[in-house]
Design a protein around this motif. Structure first.
Motif, PDB file in Angstrom:
ATOM      1  N   ASP A   1       2.369  -2.266  49.909  1.00  0.00           N
ATOM      2  CA  ASP A   1       3.388  -1.262  50.270  1.00  0.00           C
ATOM      3  C   ASP A   1       4.630  -1.926  50.856  1.00  0.00           C
ATOM      4  OD1 ASP A   1       1.703   0.719  49.414  1.00  0.00           O
ATOM      5  OD2 ASP A   1       1.043   1.332  51.419  1.00  0.00           O
ATOM      6  N   LYS A   2       4.389  -2.964  51.668  1.00  0.00           N
ATOM      7  CA  LYS A   2       5.501  -3.702  52.285  1.00  0.00           C
ATOM      8  C   LYS A   2       6.345  -4.388  51.206  1.00  0.00           C
ATOM      9  CE  LYS A   2       6.456  -7.279  55.733  1.00  0.00           C
ATOM     10  NZ  LYS A   2       5.833  -8.264  56.661  1.00  0.00           N
ATOM     11  N   LYS A   3       5.656  -5.012  50.231  1.00  0.00           N
ATOM     12  CA  LYS A   3       6.371  -5.687  49.138  1.00  0.00           C
ATOM     13  C   LYS A   3       7.144  -4.683  48.287  1.00  0.00           C
ATOM     14  CE  LYS A   3       3.227  -9.634  48.635  1.00  0.00           C
ATOM     15  NZ  LYS A   3       2.229 -10.289  47.745  1.00  0.00           N
ATOM     16  N   ALA A   4       6.509  -3.524  48.035  1.00  0.00           N
ATOM     17  CA  ALA A   4       7.170  -2.493  47.232  1.00  0.00           C
ATOM     18  C   ALA A   4       8.419  -1.966  47.936  1.00  0.00           C
ATOM     19  CB  ALA A   4       6.193  -1.351  46.957  1.00  0.00           C
ATOM     20  N   GLU A   5       8.315  -1.782  49.260  1.00  0.00           N
ATOM     21  CA  GLU A   5       9.464  -1.300  50.042  1.00  0.00           C
ATOM     22  C   GLU A   5      10.589  -2.321  50.045  1.00  0.00           C
ATOM     23  OE1 GLU A   5      11.729   1.300  52.135  1.00  0.00           O
ATOM     24  OE2 GLU A   5       9.777   1.673  51.202  1.00  0.00           O
ATOM     25  N   GLU A   6      10.215  -3.622  50.165  1.00  0.00           N
ATOM     26  CA  GLU A   6      11.211  -4.690  50.149  1.00  0.00           C
ATOM     27  C   GLU A   6      11.899  -4.765  48.780  1.00  0.00           C
ATOM     28  OE1 GLU A   6      13.621  -7.545  51.556  1.00  0.00           O
ATOM     29  OE2 GLU A   6      12.163  -6.376  52.742  1.00  0.00           O
ATOM     30  N   ALA A   7      11.108  -4.609  47.719  1.00  0.00           N
ATOM     31  CA  ALA A   7      11.672  -4.630  46.360  1.00  0.00           C
ATOM     32  C   ALA A   7      12.623  -3.456  46.158  1.00  0.00           C
ATOM     33  CB  ALA A   7      10.540  -4.588  45.330  1.00  0.00           C
TER      34      ALA A   7
ATOM     35  N   ARG B   1      16.580  -3.674  45.211  1.00  0.00           N
ATOM     36  CA  ARG B   1      17.183  -2.966  44.071  1.00  0.00           C
ATOM     37  C   ARG B   1      18.364  -2.108  44.525  1.00  0.00           C
ATOM     38  NH1 ARG B   1      11.705  -2.229  42.703  1.00  0.00           N
ATOM     39  NH2 ARG B   1      11.757  -0.075  43.502  1.00  0.00           N
ATOM     40  N   LYS B   2      18.202  -1.486  45.681  1.00  0.00           N
ATOM     41  CA  LYS B   2      19.267  -0.643  46.230  1.00  0.00           C
ATOM     42  C   LYS B   2      20.506  -1.475  46.551  1.00  0.00           C
ATOM     43  CE  LYS B   2      19.972   2.998  49.647  1.00  0.00           C
ATOM     44  NZ  LYS B   2      19.347   3.742  50.788  1.00  0.00           N
ATOM     45  N   LYS B   3      20.300  -2.667  47.155  1.00  0.00           N
ATOM     46  CA  LYS B   3      21.407  -3.563  47.476  1.00  0.00           C
ATOM     47  C   LYS B   3      22.105  -4.044  46.200  1.00  0.00           C
ATOM     48  CE  LYS B   3      19.647  -5.414  51.853  1.00  0.00           C
ATOM     49  NZ  LYS B   3      19.135  -6.646  52.522  1.00  0.00           N
TER      50      LYS B   3
ATOM     51  N   ARG C   1      22.234  -2.513  43.297  1.00  0.00           N
ATOM     52  CA  ARG C   1      23.031  -1.417  42.722  1.00  0.00           C
ATOM     53  C   ARG C   1      24.328  -1.211  43.500  1.00  0.00           C
ATOM     54  NH1 ARG C   1      17.891   1.142  42.127  1.00  0.00           N
ATOM     55  NH2 ARG C   1      18.263   2.316  44.053  1.00  0.00           N
ATOM     56  N   LYS C   2      24.245  -1.373  44.818  1.00  0.00           N
ATOM     57  CA  LYS C   2      25.422  -1.193  45.667  1.00  0.00           C
ATOM     58  C   LYS C   2      26.464  -2.262  45.374  1.00  0.00           C
ATOM     59  CE  LYS C   2      26.850  -0.676  50.459  1.00  0.00           C
ATOM     60  NZ  LYS C   2      26.406  -0.711  51.873  1.00  0.00           N
ATOM     61  N   ARG C   3      25.977  -3.535  45.238  1.00  0.00           N
ATOM     62  CA  ARG C   3      26.905  -4.637  44.943  1.00  0.00           C
ATOM     63  C   ARG C   3      27.561  -4.451  43.570  1.00  0.00           C
ATOM     64  NH1 ARG C   3      22.837  -7.948  47.416  1.00  0.00           N
ATOM     65  NH2 ARG C   3      21.993  -8.453  45.341  1.00  0.00           N
ATOM     66  N   ALA C   4      26.747  -3.989  42.611  1.00  0.00           N
ATOM     67  CA  ALA C   4      27.282  -3.767  41.260  1.00  0.00           C
ATOM     68  C   ALA C   4      28.337  -2.671  41.287  1.00  0.00           C
ATOM     69  CB  ALA C   4      26.139  -3.400  40.311  1.00  0.00           C
ATOM     70  N   LYS C   5      28.082  -1.625  42.078  1.00  0.00           N
ATOM     71  CA  LYS C   5      29.026  -0.508  42.183  1.00  0.00           C
ATOM     72  C   LYS C   5      30.331  -0.961  42.830  1.00  0.00           C
ATOM     73  CE  LYS C   5      29.235   4.277  43.729  1.00  0.00           C
ATOM     74  NZ  LYS C   5      28.517   5.361  44.452  1.00  0.00           N
ATOM     75  N   GLU C   6      30.229  -1.796  43.897  1.00  0.00           N
ATOM     76  CA  GLU C   6      31.415  -2.305  44.589  1.00  0.00           C
ATOM     77  C   GLU C   6      32.217  -3.224  43.681  1.00  0.00           C
ATOM     78  OE1 GLU C   6      29.694  -4.130  47.983  1.00  0.00           O
ATOM     79  OE2 GLU C   6      29.629  -2.269  49.158  1.00  0.00           O
ATOM     80  N   LYS C   7      31.503  -4.020  42.862  1.00  0.00           N
ATOM     81  CA  LYS C   7      32.166  -4.940  41.937  1.00  0.00           C
ATOM     82  C   LYS C   7      32.961  -4.176  40.880  1.00  0.00           C
ATOM     83  CE  LYS C   7      31.181  -9.045  39.216  1.00  0.00           C
ATOM     84  NZ  LYS C   7      30.119  -9.940  38.702  1.00  0.00           N
ATOM     85  N   ASN C   8      32.369  -3.132  40.370  1.00  0.00           N
ATOM     86  CA  ASN C   8      33.035  -2.300  39.364  1.00  0.00           C
ATOM     87  C   ASN C   8      34.267  -1.601  39.964  1.00  0.00           C
ATOM     88  OD1 ASN C   8      31.243  -2.974  37.349  1.00  0.00           O
ATOM     89  ND2 ASN C   8      29.867  -1.248  37.784  1.00  0.00           N
ATOM     90  N   TYR C   9      34.131  -1.186  41.222  1.00  0.00           N
ATOM     91  CA  TYR C   9      35.239  -0.499  41.901  1.00  0.00           C
ATOM     92  C   TYR C   9      36.417  -1.440  42.094  1.00  0.00           C
ATOM     93  CZ  TYR C   9      37.750   2.221  45.378  1.00  0.00           C
ATOM     94  OH  TYR C   9      38.737   2.896  46.070  1.00  0.00           O
ATOM     95  N   SER C  10      36.131  -2.698  42.509  1.00  0.00           N
ATOM     96  CA  SER C  10      37.191  -3.659  42.765  1.00  0.00           C
ATOM     97  C   SER C  10      37.931  -4.015  41.460  1.00  0.00           C
ATOM     98  CB  SER C  10      36.651  -4.922  43.415  1.00  0.00           C
ATOM     99  OG  SER C  10      35.723  -5.551  42.567  1.00  0.00           O
TER     100      SER C  10
END
Length: 224
Positions: free
Chosen positions: A198-204, A208-210, A212-221
């Motif tokens: 469960d800990k590994k799944a939560e970390e994964a 994934r969330k980070k 997606r966030k970086r990809a979204k920020e990159k596209n915005y810039s």
């Protein structure tokens, strides 16, 4: 003292005249005897004074040993079978011949036994009983001698008991307690593994969330 002697003599006589005889560690035991599983090194079965039939033909004879839990449910068995009139008659002539059931300390056996989990010895079967049955502190050994007529190709008729089932008791508390300890240890290990997974799944999920966030920020810039 006299009462004790008379009781012992009566018990010994009943064992000698019993139709089914059970020896544990080379000593005859009665149906009222309770034997602890951890004390069993050797176990043997014999029969005597059976009901004789006029005709055996092509039928099948069974010397059947069944292990029953506290609810009377079968949890393993051993069997000797004899097919055909001559084989049956010769076998029945050998009254008071003792046949071995395999144990951990006495691997020799005269019985056949099928078990889908691979358990062969008495100890193995009772350990399996503890794994899958809660009512397994006290185990009954049911022993009978029976016959079935052959009524077709690989088809047999109703069971006729030459000796009806007789019950003997094994105190399986030792293996039951060991089984409960093992179950508890397995649960602790399983819970620990689940917590780690469960800990590994939560970390994964966080990674994934980070991502997606970086990809979204990159596209915005790039856009602005």
């Amino acid at each position: 003292m006299r009462k004790s002697i008379l009781l012992f003599v009566a018990l010994f006589a009943s064992q000698l005249h019993a139709q089914i005889k059970l020896k544990i560690n080379d000593k005859l035991v009665s149906e009222t005897t309770i034997t602890k599983i951890e004390e069993i090194n050797k176990i043997e079965v014999a029969f005597d004074k059976f009901k004789s039939l006029d005709y055996y033909g092509l039928g099948r004879l069974y010397l059947f040993v069944q292990l029953l839990d506290e609810e009377g449910k079968s949890c393993g068995d051993y069997v000797i079978t004899k097919d055909g009139s001559n084989a049956i008659k010769f076998f029945l002539e050998d009254t008071n011949t003792f046949y071995n059931i395999t144990t951990d300390k006495n691997p020799r056996t005269d019985f056949s036994s099928y078990d889908s989990r691979g358990a062969v010895s008495l100890t193995d079967k009772l350990e399996n009983m503890v794994k899958y049955r809660d009512k397994s502190r006290m185990v009954k050994i049911s022993i009978s001698l029976s016959y079935r007529d052959k009524i077709g190709y690989e088809k047999y008729g109703d069971t006729v008991f030459l000796i009806k089932p007789q019950m003997f008791t094994i105190d399986n508390t030792y293996l039951f307690n060991e089984g409960q300890k093992k179950k508890a240890e397995e649960k602790i290990a399983s819970d620990a593994k689940k917590a780690e997974d469960d800990k590994k799944a939560e970390e994964a999920k966080k990674q994934r969330k980070k991502k997606r966030k970086r990809a979204k920020e990159k596209n915005y810039s790039r856009k602005y």
